[in-house]
Scaffold this active site. Structure first.
Site, PDB file in Angstrom:
ATOM      1  N   ASN A 104     -19.935 124.638  85.235  1.00  0.00           N
ATOM      2  CA  ASN A 104     -19.593 125.674  85.055  1.00  0.00           C
ATOM      3  C   ASN A 104     -20.775 126.345  84.281  1.00  0.00           C
ATOM      4  O   ASN A 104     -21.128 127.648  84.513  1.00  0.00           O
ATOM      5  CB  ASN A 104     -18.295 126.119  84.743  1.00  0.00           C
ATOM      6  CG  ASN A 104     -18.062 127.463  84.624  1.00  0.00           C
ATOM      7  OD1 ASN A 104     -18.039 128.217  85.522  1.00  0.00           O
ATOM      8  ND2 ASN A 104     -17.720 127.683  83.265  1.00  0.00           N
ATOM      9  N   HIS A 105     -21.022 125.616  83.298  1.00  0.00           N
ATOM     10  CA  HIS A 105     -22.089 126.371  82.129  1.00  0.00           C
ATOM     11  C   HIS A 105     -22.906 125.127  81.530  1.00  0.00           C
ATOM     12  O   HIS A 105     -22.456 124.044  81.641  1.00  0.00           O
ATOM     13  CB  HIS A 105     -21.032 126.901  81.202  1.00  0.00           C
ATOM     14  CG  HIS A 105     -19.955 126.014  80.589  1.00  0.00           C
ATOM     15  ND1 HIS A 105     -18.605 126.050  81.166  1.00  0.00           N
ATOM     16  CD2 HIS A 105     -19.734 124.929  79.733  1.00  0.00           C
ATOM     17  CE1 HIS A 105     -17.964 125.152  80.520  1.00  0.00           C
ATOM     18  NE2 HIS A 105     -18.443 124.262  79.568  1.00  0.00           N
ATOM     19  N   ASP A 203     -15.397 119.798  85.269  1.00  0.00           N
ATOM     20  CA  ASP A 203     -14.945 120.510  84.419  1.00  0.00           C
ATOM     21  C   ASP A 203     -14.829 121.961  84.551  1.00  0.00           C
ATOM     22  O   ASP A 203     -15.673 122.552  85.229  1.00  0.00           O
ATOM     23  CB  ASP A 203     -15.750 120.255  82.904  1.00  0.00           C
ATOM     24  CG  ASP A 203     -15.303 121.129  81.705  1.00  0.00           C
ATOM     25  OD1 ASP A 203     -14.395 120.808  81.291  1.00  0.00           O
ATOM     26  OD2 ASP A 203     -15.963 122.216  81.553  1.00  0.00           O
ATOM     27  N   GLU A 245     -10.380 119.568  86.792  1.00  0.00           N
ATOM     28  CA  GLU A 245     -10.088 120.324  85.953  1.00  0.00           C
ATOM     29  C   GLU A 245      -9.553 121.554  86.177  1.00  0.00           C
ATOM     30  O   GLU A 245     -10.654 122.559  86.054  1.00  0.00           O
ATOM     31  CB  GLU A 245     -10.712 120.419  84.521  1.00  0.00           C
ATOM     32  CG  GLU A 245      -9.895 120.659  83.260  1.00  0.00           C
ATOM     33  CD  GLU A 245     -10.652 121.553  82.207  1.00  0.00           C
ATOM     34  OE1 GLU A 245     -10.135 121.543  81.365  1.00  0.00           O
ATOM     35  OE2 GLU A 245     -11.632 121.870  82.422  1.00  0.00           O
TER      36      GLU A 245
HETATM   37  C1  GLC Z   1     -13.068 122.319  79.542  1.00  0.00           C
HETATM   38  C2  GLC Z   1     -12.982 121.131  78.148  1.00  0.00           C
HETATM   39  C3  GLC Z   1     -12.833 121.934  76.758  1.00  0.00           C
HETATM   40  C4  GLC Z   1     -14.108 122.651  76.672  1.00  0.00           C
HETATM   41  C5  GLC Z   1     -13.934 123.683  77.862  1.00  0.00           C
HETATM   42  C6  GLC Z   1     -15.412 124.576  77.745  1.00  0.00           C
HETATM   43  O1  GLC Z   1     -11.839 122.988  79.292  1.00  0.00           O
HETATM   44  O2  GLC Z   1     -11.692 120.258  78.438  1.00  0.00           O
HETATM   45  O3  GLC Z   1     -12.859 120.928  75.717  1.00  0.00           O
HETATM   46  O4  GLC Z   1     -14.151 123.342  75.360  1.00  0.00           O
HETATM   47  O5  GLC Z   1     -14.081 123.126  79.133  1.00  0.00           O
HETATM   48  O6  GLC Z   1     -16.633 123.708  77.712  1.00  0.00           O
END
Ligand code: GLC
Length: 556
Positions: A104-105, A203, A245
């Protein structure tokens, strides 16, 4: 040995961070060499799969979820050869390995971002990230890290534009409307799969795509991206999986399985806080209710069940009232709260109550899905609420009473984080070596629990059928798979309870308790009566009398 393509359904996953597990070169940080040394321990616990938190080069402002180079290893943790050795060592033991695909990033230090911010506006390179001249775009999007961020846009003085980020302002979101980004991300995926990684945790995937007039979560275009990744996975590799996730309500998570053409697994976020709630309320309703709202998923898909992880115990997927209740019961001290959640480990959440820790783990092992154990929770490690962010639940693994909990031979001041020292959770009391020595320890109890679970496929693959006895303090369900029929009875109350079960459907069958293999009285016409001690749980296999004969009347 042939790998069963559905291996993830029977897996027991152990989640850890390379950094936190074992330091082999005395620099204060765990590393792959140390992790290799720790594999015996993970295997003895009964885990079948290791999930590693991000270990890539990173400024570590989000514990590695801020990646600055996708296809290498943070030198503090070792080399790519060390990683390969780790992977091979795990595979030799029959352990699978899941790593992180954080797409995502990236970190703002990633060369893609550095190139994008310097490239001309509206150029191809700039378009690797999401930019705007107007910070009011995508107004309907919530902020996730409410404690630290006030907007999803941050001004970049170099680019002279705002960039979009769903998490920290040093984590710009990649632009998945750009086909070059998708291709680049696919290559990252291939890089790790080619090395032999068995699964990838995807993620933060609900946020891949942004659209005006929406909340920018779970958009159809996001699902297209995932289908695209999945088809590459299936076309080029065998028996590899995606774990989603997606911290969303069950109906919104369901599409991440697609028609078995997106993710193989997804975390069941909403049931997690409800297990805690049910225990504290001494009422099964929160669990039964959320399971009722959980849609069916395709046969080859699987939920991932967890009690705790490296993040806060998130309370995003509960109602306002439920959130207040959780804060009141589990995080009275404001320091325990962060974002929309609670930054504590399992044992402290249970006030170190052994019975409570046990029944929560029994739920972890018997609810429908694949259980994930967060490192250290198997020995009842505590947390440190005085550390910033979520670091309090990321302290060094407690191996022994040696210096630095046996985690590292570095100077204590050099450790990435102090180990927990205060009683009752300090490493002098809570550590692996001590628990190996005591047959009644939590660690040894956990090993037995996992071993019992692994005897039956029903736990990973079976149905989940709740029973509705009058006594709501007792949570009862059946797990059915082929000829396996398992009855799980959980007393959520701190007091003794009795429960009358309508088991007429199974008249004549004999409940055989799974730990002792003791046969209980056969099921008759009348309600089946069980007496349960405080926070007691019982697992039975219901067996036809001929098969149960060997278990009946043996121990009086
Ligand atoms: C996910 C990870 C978390 C992190 C977030 C942003 O939710 O589990 O630990 O801070 O992504 O990268």
């Amino acid at each position: 040995m042939q790998t069963d393509p559905l291996w993830y359904k029977d897996a027991i996953i152990y989640q850890t961070h390379v950094k936190s597990f074992k330091d082999s070169n005395a620099d204060g940080y765990g590393d792959f060499r140390g992790l290799i040394e720790g594999l015996d321990y993970i295997q003895q616990l009964g885990a079948t799969c290791v999930w590693l938190l991000p270990f890539y080069p990173s400024p570590l402002r989000d514990d590695g979820y801020d990646i600055s180079s996708y296809e290498s290893i943070n030198p503090t943790y070792g080399t790519i050869e060390d990683f390969q050795s780790f992977l091979d060592a795990a595979h030799e033991r029959g352990l699978k390995v899941i790593t992180e695909l954080v797409i995502n990033h990236t970190s703002d230090q990633h060369p893609w971002f550095q190139r994008a911010r310097r490239a001309p506006k509206d150029s191809k390179e700039r378009a690797w990230y999401v930019w705007s001249d107007d910070p009011n775009k995508y107004q309907g999007t919530r902020i996730i890290f409410v404690d630290t961020e006030t907007s999803n846009w941050t001004w970049d003085p170099i680019a002279q534009q705002f960039f979009w980020h769903r998490f920290f302002s040093h984590q710009p979101d990649l632009n998945f409307d750009n086909p070059d980004v998708l291709e680049a991300v696919k290559n990252v995926m291939r890089f790790w799969l080619k090395m032999g990684v068995d699964g990838l945790r995807l993620d933060a995937i609900p946020y891949l795509i942004e659209r005006d007039g929406t909340n920018c979560e779970n958009l159809p275009e996001t699902h297209e991206v995932l289908k695209n990744l999945r088809s590459a996975l299936d076309a080029e590799y065998q028996n590899r999986i995606f774990l989603a996730e997606a911290n969303q309500w069950p109906p919104d998570v369901r599409p991440y399985f697609g028609d078995s053409d997106e993710c193989h697994m997804a975390f069941h976020f909403p049931v997690m806080p409800r297990m805690y709630m049910a225990l504290r309320k001494e009422d099964r309703t929160p669990i039964v209710e959320i399971m009722r709202q959980t849609p069916e998923i395709p046969n080859d898909c699987q939920w991932a069940i967890f009690l705790r992880n490296h993040d806060e115990l998130t309370l995003e997927m509960v109602t306002d009232e439920e959130r207040d209740y959780m804060y009141k019961e589990y995080a009275r001290d404001m320091r325990m709260r962060i974002n929309v959640g609670i930054r504590r480990r399992l044992a402290p959440l249970m006030d170190n109550g052994r019975r409570q820790i046990e029944i929560m783990n029994a739920l972890l092992m018997s609810m429908p899905g694949t259980p994930i154990i967060y490192y250290g929770d198997e020995i009842g490690m505590g947390d440190n609420v005085y550390l910033g962010d979520r670091n309090g639940v990321r302290t060094p693994m407690q191996w022994s009473t040696d210096r630095n909990a046996g985690f590292s031979e570095a100077d204590s001041a050099a450790l990435y984080s102090p180990p927990v020292v205060d009683p009752p959770y300090g490493f002098q009391g809570i550590n692996v070596t001590a628990q190996e020595r005591t047959s009644t320890s939590l660690l040894r109890w956990m090993r037995r629990l996992i071993a019992v679970r692994r005897e039956f496929k029903a736990f990973g693959r079976g149905t989940w059928e709740p029973l509705h006895p009058d006594n709501r303090r007792v949570l009862v369900f059946l797990r059915r798979y082929k000829d396996e029929l398992i009855l799980c009875v959980n007393n959520l109350s701190r007091f003794a309870q009795y429960v009358e079960l309508d088991l007429r459907e199974f008249q004549g069958m004999v409940p055989v308790e799974l730990y002792s293999k003791n046969g209980f009285p056969p099921i008759g016409e009348l309600p089946y009566l069980l007496t349960m001690g405080p926070h007691n749980f019982l697992w039975f296999r219901l067996m036809p009398p001929e098969q149960a004969k060997q278990y009946v009347g043996q121990r009086s």
